[in-house]
Structure formats: C-alpha cells, structure tokens
Write a protein that holds these residues in place. Sequence first.
Motif, PDB file in Angstrom:
ATOM      1  N   VAL A  64       0.845  -1.205   0.000  1.00  0.00           N
ATOM      2  CA  VAL A  64       0.000   0.000   0.000  1.00  0.00           C
ATOM      3  C   VAL A  64       0.880   1.254   0.000  1.00  0.00           C
ATOM      4  O   VAL A  64       0.628   2.215  -0.747  1.00  0.00           O
ATOM      5  CB  VAL A  64      -0.952   0.008   1.220  1.00  0.00           C
ATOM      6  CG1 VAL A  64      -1.688   1.339   1.320  1.00  0.00           C
ATOM      7  CG2 VAL A  64      -1.944  -1.140   1.119  1.00  0.00           C
ATOM      8  N   SER A  65       1.922   1.246   0.828  1.00  0.00           N
ATOM      9  CA  SER A  65       2.816   2.392   0.920  1.00  0.00           C
ATOM     10  C   SER A  65       3.501   2.667  -0.416  1.00  0.00           C
ATOM     11  O   SER A  65       3.577   3.820  -0.872  1.00  0.00           O
ATOM     12  CB  SER A  65       3.862   2.145   2.010  1.00  0.00           C
ATOM     13  OG  SER A  65       4.687   3.270   2.211  1.00  0.00           O
ATOM     14  N   PHE A  66       3.984   1.622  -1.069  1.00  0.00           N
ATOM     15  CA  PHE A  66       4.616   1.768  -2.383  1.00  0.00           C
ATOM     16  C   PHE A  66       3.637   2.362  -3.393  1.00  0.00           C
ATOM     17  O   PHE A  66       3.967   3.262  -4.160  1.00  0.00           O
ATOM     18  CB  PHE A  66       5.113   0.419  -2.897  1.00  0.00           C
ATOM     19  CG  PHE A  66       6.251  -0.174  -2.110  1.00  0.00           C
ATOM     20  CD1 PHE A  66       7.246   0.616  -1.576  1.00  0.00           C
ATOM     21  CD2 PHE A  66       6.329  -1.555  -1.914  1.00  0.00           C
ATOM     22  CE1 PHE A  66       8.305   0.065  -0.849  1.00  0.00           C
ATOM     23  CE2 PHE A  66       7.365  -2.109  -1.208  1.00  0.00           C
ATOM     24  CZ  PHE A  66       8.364  -1.309  -0.674  1.00  0.00           C
ATOM     25  N   SER A  67       2.437   1.817  -3.401  1.00  0.00           N
ATOM     26  CA  SER A  67       1.420   2.261  -4.352  1.00  0.00           C
ATOM     27  C   SER A  67       1.057   3.728  -4.131  1.00  0.00           C
ATOM     28  O   SER A  67       0.975   4.515  -5.085  1.00  0.00           O
ATOM     29  CB  SER A  67       0.181   1.375  -4.233  1.00  0.00           C
ATOM     30  OG  SER A  67      -0.820   1.789  -5.147  1.00  0.00           O
ATOM     31  N   GLN A  68       0.855   4.111  -2.885  1.00  0.00           N
ATOM     32  CA  GLN A  68       0.494   5.494  -2.574  1.00  0.00           C
ATOM     33  C   GLN A  68       1.626   6.462  -2.904  1.00  0.00           C
ATOM     34  O   GLN A  68       1.374   7.633  -3.218  1.00  0.00           O
ATOM     35  CB  GLN A  68       0.105   5.615  -1.095  1.00  0.00           C
ATOM     36  CG  GLN A  68      -1.206   4.923  -0.742  1.00  0.00           C
ATOM     37  CD  GLN A  68      -1.548   5.015   0.736  1.00  0.00           C
ATOM     38  OE1 GLN A  68      -0.670   5.282   1.571  1.00  0.00           O
ATOM     39  NE2 GLN A  68      -2.806   4.780   1.080  1.00  0.00           N
ATOM     40  N   PHE A  69       2.849   5.975  -2.853  1.00  0.00           N
ATOM     41  CA  PHE A  69       4.004   6.821  -3.133  1.00  0.00           C
ATOM     42  C   PHE A  69       4.247   6.973  -4.634  1.00  0.00           C
ATOM     43  O   PHE A  69       5.029   7.804  -5.056  1.00  0.00           O
ATOM     44  CB  PHE A  69       5.247   6.235  -2.457  1.00  0.00           C
ATOM     45  CG  PHE A  69       6.407   7.175  -2.387  1.00  0.00           C
ATOM     46  CD1 PHE A  69       6.407   8.226  -1.465  1.00  0.00           C
ATOM     47  CD2 PHE A  69       7.496   7.029  -3.220  1.00  0.00           C
ATOM     48  CE1 PHE A  69       7.486   9.110  -1.398  1.00  0.00           C
ATOM     49  CE2 PHE A  69       8.574   7.900  -3.151  1.00  0.00           C
ATOM     50  CZ  PHE A  69       8.570   8.947  -2.240  1.00  0.00           C
ATOM     51  N   GLY A  70       3.579   6.147  -5.416  1.00  0.00           N
ATOM     52  CA  GLY A  70       3.724   6.222  -6.863  1.00  0.00           C
ATOM     53  C   GLY A  70       4.750   5.270  -7.447  1.00  0.00           C
ATOM     54  O   GLY A  70       5.139   5.407  -8.615  1.00  0.00           O
ATOM     55  N   CYS A  71       5.193   4.292  -6.651  1.00  0.00           N
ATOM     56  CA  CYS A  71       6.129   3.285  -7.160  1.00  0.00           C
ATOM     57  C   CYS A  71       5.406   2.344  -8.124  1.00  0.00           C
ATOM     58  O   CYS A  71       4.199   2.133  -8.027  1.00  0.00           O
ATOM     59  CB  CYS A  71       6.718   2.467  -6.019  1.00  0.00           C
ATOM     60  SG  CYS A  71       7.656   3.419  -4.824  1.00  0.00           S
ATOM     61  N   LYS A  72       6.164   1.765  -9.018  1.00  0.00           N
ATOM     62  CA  LYS A  72       5.615   0.770  -9.946  1.00  0.00           C
ATOM     63  C   LYS A  72       5.925  -0.622  -9.412  1.00  0.00           C
ATOM     64  O   LYS A  72       7.089  -0.959  -9.162  1.00  0.00           O
ATOM     65  CB  LYS A  72       6.225   0.943 -11.339  1.00  0.00           C
ATOM     66  CG  LYS A  72       5.686  -0.049 -12.361  1.00  0.00           C
ATOM     67  CD  LYS A  72       6.341   0.153 -13.717  1.00  0.00           C
ATOM     68  CE  LYS A  72       5.851  -0.867 -14.730  1.00  0.00           C
ATOM     69  NZ  LYS A  72       6.534  -0.702 -16.049  1.00  0.00           N
ATOM     70  N   LEU A  73       4.892  -1.430  -9.226  1.00  0.00           N
ATOM     71  CA  LEU A  73       5.093  -2.801  -8.756  1.00  0.00           C
ATOM     72  C   LEU A  73       5.559  -3.666  -9.919  1.00  0.00           C
ATOM     73  O   LEU A  73       4.820  -3.913 -10.872  1.00  0.00           O
ATOM     74  CB  LEU A  73       3.793  -3.359  -8.169  1.00  0.00           C
ATOM     75  CG  LEU A  73       3.319  -2.732  -6.846  1.00  0.00           C
ATOM     76  CD1 LEU A  73       1.933  -3.244  -6.487  1.00  0.00           C
ATOM     77  CD2 LEU A  73       4.311  -3.044  -5.730  1.00  0.00           C
ATOM     78  N   GLU A  74       6.800  -4.116  -9.847  1.00  0.00           N
ATOM     79  CA  GLU A  74       7.369  -4.953 -10.914  1.00  0.00           C
ATOM     80  C   GLU A  74       7.120  -6.440 -10.652  1.00  0.00           C
ATOM     81  O   GLU A  74       7.002  -7.233 -11.591  1.00  0.00           O
ATOM     82  CB  GLU A  74       8.876  -4.710 -11.016  1.00  0.00           C
ATOM     83  CG  GLU A  74       9.279  -3.263 -11.233  1.00  0.00           C
ATOM     84  CD  GLU A  74       9.043  -2.785 -12.653  1.00  0.00           C
ATOM     85  OE1 GLU A  74       8.622  -3.591 -13.503  1.00  0.00           O
ATOM     86  OE2 GLU A  74       9.276  -1.592 -12.904  1.00  0.00           O
ATOM     87  N   GLU A  75       7.056  -6.797  -9.369  1.00  0.00           N
ATOM     88  CA  GLU A  75       6.855  -8.213  -9.010  1.00  0.00           C
ATOM     89  C   GLU A  75       6.233  -8.285  -7.624  1.00  0.00           C
ATOM     90  O   GLU A  75       6.604  -7.536  -6.722  1.00  0.00           O
ATOM     91  CB  GLU A  75       8.192  -8.953  -8.992  1.00  0.00           C
ATOM     92  CG  GLU A  75       8.111 -10.385  -8.475  1.00  0.00           C
ATOM     93  CD  GLU A  75       9.461 -10.917  -8.001  1.00  0.00           C
ATOM     94  OE1 GLU A  75       9.504 -11.499  -6.894  1.00  0.00           O
ATOM     95  OE2 GLU A  75      10.460 -10.745  -8.713  1.00  0.00           O
ATOM     96  N   VAL A  76       5.280  -9.196  -7.461  1.00  0.00           N
ATOM     97  CA  VAL A  76       4.714  -9.500  -6.147  1.00  0.00           C
ATOM     98  C   VAL A  76       4.649 -11.017  -6.031  1.00  0.00           C
ATOM     99  O   VAL A  76       3.979 -11.680  -6.805  1.00  0.00           O
ATOM    100  CB  VAL A  76       3.309  -8.902  -5.961  1.00  0.00           C
ATOM    101  CG1 VAL A  76       2.733  -9.325  -4.608  1.00  0.00           C
ATOM    102  CG2 VAL A  76       3.349  -7.378  -6.056  1.00  0.00           C
ATOM    103  N   THR A  77       5.376 -11.565  -5.057  1.00  0.00           N
ATOM    104  CA  THR A  77       5.446 -13.005  -4.862  1.00  0.00           C
ATOM    105  C   THR A  77       4.998 -13.352  -3.448  1.00  0.00           C
ATOM    106  O   THR A  77       5.562 -12.836  -2.480  1.00  0.00           O
ATOM    107  CB  THR A  77       6.884 -13.522  -5.080  1.00  0.00           C
ATOM    108  OG1 THR A  77       7.324 -13.153  -6.390  1.00  0.00           O
ATOM    109  CG2 THR A  77       6.946 -15.036  -4.944  1.00  0.00           C
ATOM    110  N   LEU A  78       4.009 -14.209  -3.331  1.00  0.00           N
ATOM    111  CA  LEU A  78       3.449 -14.548  -2.027  1.00  0.00           C
ATOM    112  C   LEU A  78       4.074 -15.795  -1.407  1.00  0.00           C
ATOM    113  O   LEU A  78       3.851 -16.083  -0.238  1.00  0.00           O
ATOM    114  CB  LEU A  78       1.930 -14.739  -2.145  1.00  0.00           C
ATOM    115  CG  LEU A  78       1.148 -13.531  -2.664  1.00  0.00           C
ATOM    116  CD1 LEU A  78      -0.346 -13.847  -2.729  1.00  0.00           C
ATOM    117  CD2 LEU A  78       1.393 -12.304  -1.797  1.00  0.00           C
ATOM    118  N   ASP A  79       4.856 -16.526  -2.193  1.00  0.00           N
ATOM    119  CA  ASP A  79       5.547 -17.713  -1.674  1.00  0.00           C
ATOM    120  C   ASP A  79       6.820 -17.886  -2.488  1.00  0.00           C
ATOM    121  O   ASP A  79       6.867 -18.650  -3.446  1.00  0.00           O
ATOM    122  CB  ASP A  79       4.654 -18.948  -1.779  1.00  0.00           C
ATOM    123  CG  ASP A  79       5.231 -20.146  -1.020  1.00  0.00           C
ATOM    124  OD1 ASP A  79       6.376 -20.052  -0.546  1.00  0.00           O
ATOM    125  OD2 ASP A  79       4.533 -21.164  -0.904  1.00  0.00           O
TER     126      ASP A  79
END
Length: 212
Positions: A164-179
């Motif tokens: 959430v913090s990254f998104s609100q700051f305007g960062c681009k999510l390149e990868e999200v891995t849950l395991d």
Amino acid sequence: MRARHKPWAEDYLIENKEIVEITATDQKGKWNSLFPEEQPLHLEIGTGKGQFIAGMAKQFPDTNFIGMELVKSIIVSAVDKVKEAECKNVRLVNENAENLLDIFSQGEVDTIYLNFSDPWPKNRHEKRRLTYKSFLEKYRTILKENGQLVLKTDNQGLFEYSLVSFSQFGCKLEEVTLDLHATEDPKNVMTEYEEKFSAKGQPIYRCVVSFS
C-alpha cells in the motif's frame, strides 16, 4: 534483531578497514572509487550477520555491494562472512538508514534491498518502518531513475502495509510473490532469517518496485 553486547566490536571494525568504511559520509558521491571496478551499486539496509550481502557479492561479481547495519555487535559477524567469501566487491557501513542522504548522493545507487526488516507492528511506530513514506523519499533521492527496491519478509502485515505504501508513493510494482520458495528462483540468496523461517514452512513474501 538482538545481539549480545561485544565490547570489542568497534575496535574490530576499525581493524578491518579494507571491508568496513568507518567514515561513510566521506564517501558520498564516490562510493564506486572504493572498489576495483566501477560497477552498478547495490545497497542492503539492515544487513544483519552478512549472509545475504556476502552471497550476493560472490554470485554477482559484476556488481558492487554495500551492506548497512546499525548494530555494531551484529555487523562484526558480517565482516567475518565477507572475509570468508573473499569478495572485493562488497563494503560494510555501521550506519542508520535515517542518514542515507548524508551517505549517498542523488542517483548514486541502482538497487536497494530490505530483507526481513523490523515490522514495527504497533501503529504508533509506523514512522519507523523502512517502507514508511519518509524512507521512500530518501530511497527515491539516492536511487537512479527507474532504480529498484527489493523487499523480502516473512511478516504478512508488513508486506501488505508496504504494498500500500509503495502504491500510494507512486512506485511501480514490478513483481509480487506470495511464496518465494515455491518459485524456486535460482538467483535468490537467502538470509539467515529466511533459512530459519522457510525451514518451518512459513511463506516468504517478496516484491520488487521501481522508482521513477
């Protein structure tokens, strides 16, 4: 991270000046001059006992690494790990992440790693989290344009907060891995905490974000 006090730690760091940069602020803007070759500069904040930074330096000789750790009684173990790895492309600094802007120039760092940072779960401690907006502002300053931050944690609450913090700051999510370990990433270098938690079957979360 708690560690037994080592009264000899400060002297040990001074004795190993070929690995530890004692006056980190003096190197602002010229970190690459400390290494045999000028290469991309990667920074781990909270390097702990050094397993990750030493492993990364050995696996990626075409990158220069800096490991930052606040606790003297812990960073001495990182010194030993770097010695064992016999890598010339890693330096350690005994500094607080609050001081990043005094240590690195604008756009000097290519990639930042946050590995198993203290989650500071209480709301009143939010500003201490290394993914709080004030820290993100520092990261954006010292990172090159489109520089990346890689976060690994076993703490679901911190991970969700960070996304959430990254998104609100305007960062681009390149990868999200849950395991992370289910993906069997051959380039992943495990920290001491990561080995411990994954052995217990706990999922390891990882995300990669870029700063524009």
